[in-house]
Design a protein around this motif. Structure first.
Motif, mmCIF file in Angstrom:
data_model
loop_
_atom_site.group_PDB
_atom_site.id
_atom_site.type_symbol
_atom_site.label_atom_id
_atom_site.label_comp_id
_atom_site.label_asym_id
_atom_site.label_seq_id
_atom_site.Cartn_x
_atom_site.Cartn_y
_atom_site.Cartn_z
ATOM 1 N N THR A 25 -24.364 34.603 20.672
ATOM 2 C CA THR A 25 -25.714 34.959 20.227
ATOM 3 C C THR A 25 -26.047 34.298 18.891
ATOM 4 O O THR A 25 -27.222 34.117 18.552
ATOM 5 N N GLU A 26 -25.025 33.928 18.131
ATOM 6 C CA GLU A 26 -25.218 33.152 16.912
ATOM 7 C C GLU A 26 -23.998 32.281 16.677
ATOM 8 O O GLU A 26 -22.896 32.579 17.154
ATOM 9 N N ALA A 27 -24.209 31.186 15.957
ATOM 10 C CA ALA A 27 -23.112 30.233 15.747
ATOM 11 C C ALA A 27 -23.312 29.500 14.431
ATOM 12 O O ALA A 27 -24.441 29.189 14.035
ATOM 13 N N GLU A 28 -22.199 29.214 13.772
ATOM 14 C CA GLU A 28 -22.229 28.422 12.548
ATOM 15 C C GLU A 28 -22.269 26.933 12.898
ATOM 16 O O GLU A 28 -21.565 26.467 13.799
ATOM 17 N N VAL A 29 -23.111 26.209 12.179
ATOM 18 C CA VAL A 29 -23.200 24.752 12.327
ATOM 19 C C VAL A 29 -22.317 24.107 11.272
ATOM 20 O O VAL A 29 -22.379 24.455 10.093
ATOM 21 N N GLU A 30 -21.467 23.178 11.710
ATOM 22 C CA GLU A 30 -20.560 22.452 10.824
ATOM 23 C C GLU A 30 -20.782 20.949 11.010
ATOM 24 O O GLU A 30 -21.549 20.534 11.888
ATOM 25 N N PRO A 31 -20.131 20.103 10.210
ATOM 26 C CA PRO A 31 -20.359 18.658 10.315
ATOM 27 C C PRO A 31 -20.076 18.077 11.701
ATOM 28 O O PRO A 31 -20.678 17.072 12.085
ATOM 29 N N PRO A 258 -27.592 19.163 11.130
ATOM 30 C CA PRO A 258 -27.700 19.225 9.670
ATOM 31 C C PRO A 258 -26.365 19.323 8.945
ATOM 32 O O PRO A 258 -26.324 19.212 7.723
ATOM 33 N N GLY A 259 -25.261 19.588 9.669
ATOM 34 C CA GLY A 259 -23.959 19.673 9.014
ATOM 35 C C GLY A 259 -23.560 21.058 8.569
ATOM 36 O O GLY A 259 -22.380 21.355 8.428
#
Length: 276
Positions: A25-31, A258-259
């Motif tokens: 339902t949600e996720a962290e964006v990383e490089p 966006p990293g």
């Protein structure tokens, strides 16, 4: 009549390349993309990457979330007890793994992971992890921002619209699920294949770039519940009748991001610029 708004409806990560996904339902964006997406890879006894393209039986392996990691299980072999794998590997043993044209320094998993996968797939194999120290670039000619990618085929994100799948299923005798195409980001609203001409777009307040269409392969013909290849080559055969570009069949958009940041299901999408 007002057009339906563009909304993020689904988020998926695939902790092990070519195995099942986990819906979030949600996720962290990383490089390299969404956190924990395709950071693990199965390699053969020559340290070459394995996928369902050559080993359809990989579709039998299920991935379920667990505390600080995930569980692997075999849907047809209950005697193989589920295997716990942490989201993050450790650097105790290393090797160089090949994936497409790249040679990647990788950390090996525990020996019991290799043993479990070797038994589950019926051939010698190993499980390896990509650490943050590794630099694997998106294809340079399309990557002025110097974006990185995990063990995904080439890009940190894959975007597909629900209407695109619905339009395809309207042409098929037997509809297929979105799991045949392994997206990270799924959205609703807009016309079928509206994503084809997107360039710069936002999900909530995070900026993304749709770089190019994603070429599809025999993977899409494998039923993710039975591990059987479609005898009539569907849905790839039908896609080829109207989604071919040269020798490639296109479905979905390869995307850079966006990293850093956080994505949540329900976020709005805004298209800022379009291709061409």
């Amino acid at each position: 009549m007002t057009a339906a708004p563009l909304l993020l409806t689904d988020l998926y990560i695939y902790p092990v390349k070519s195995l099942g996904g986990i819906r979030l339902t949600e996720a962290e964006v990383e490089p390299r993309g969404l956190r924990h997406d395709r950071r693990w890879l199965i390699v053969n006894d020559r340290n070459q990457f394995m996928t369902q393209r050559q080993t359809a039986a990989m579709a039998h392996l299920r991935v379920a979330p667990a505390y600080n990691g995930f569980l692997l299980s075999h849907q047809q072999r209950p005697e193989l007890l589920p295997l716990f794998v942490p989201f993050v590997g450790t650097p105790e043993k290393t090797l160089f793994a090949s994936i497409w044209d790249d040679m990647v320094f990788a950390w090996r998993a525990r020996p019991e992971c290799d043993e479990w996968l070797t038994e589950a797939l019926g051939q010698p194999c190993k499980l390896v992890y990509m650490s943050d120290m590794v630099r694997r670039d998106v294809e340079p000619e399309r990557n002025p921002e110097g974006q990185l990618v995990s063990f995904a085929d080439g890009y940190p994100f894959l975007l597909i619209g629900r209407e695109s799948l619905a339009e395809l299923n309207g042409r098929l005798a037997q509809p297929v699920g979105m799991d045949r195409f392994r997206p990270n980001l799924v959205f609703s609203g807009g016309a079928a294949f509206a994503e084809d001409n997107w360039e710069q777009f936002q999900v909530g307040d995070l900026a993304f770039r749709a770089v190019r269409a994603c070429g599809r392969c025999v993977f899409t013909t494998i039923d993710q519940h039975t591990a059987r290849k479609s005898p009539d080559g569907e849905p790839l055969r039908t896609l080829a009748t109207y989604r071919a570009q040269g020798s490639h069949v296109m479905f979905g958009q390869n995307v850079t991001g966006p990293g850093k940041g956080k994505l949540r299901v329900g976020a709005s999408l805004t298209v800022n610029t379009r291709k061409g």
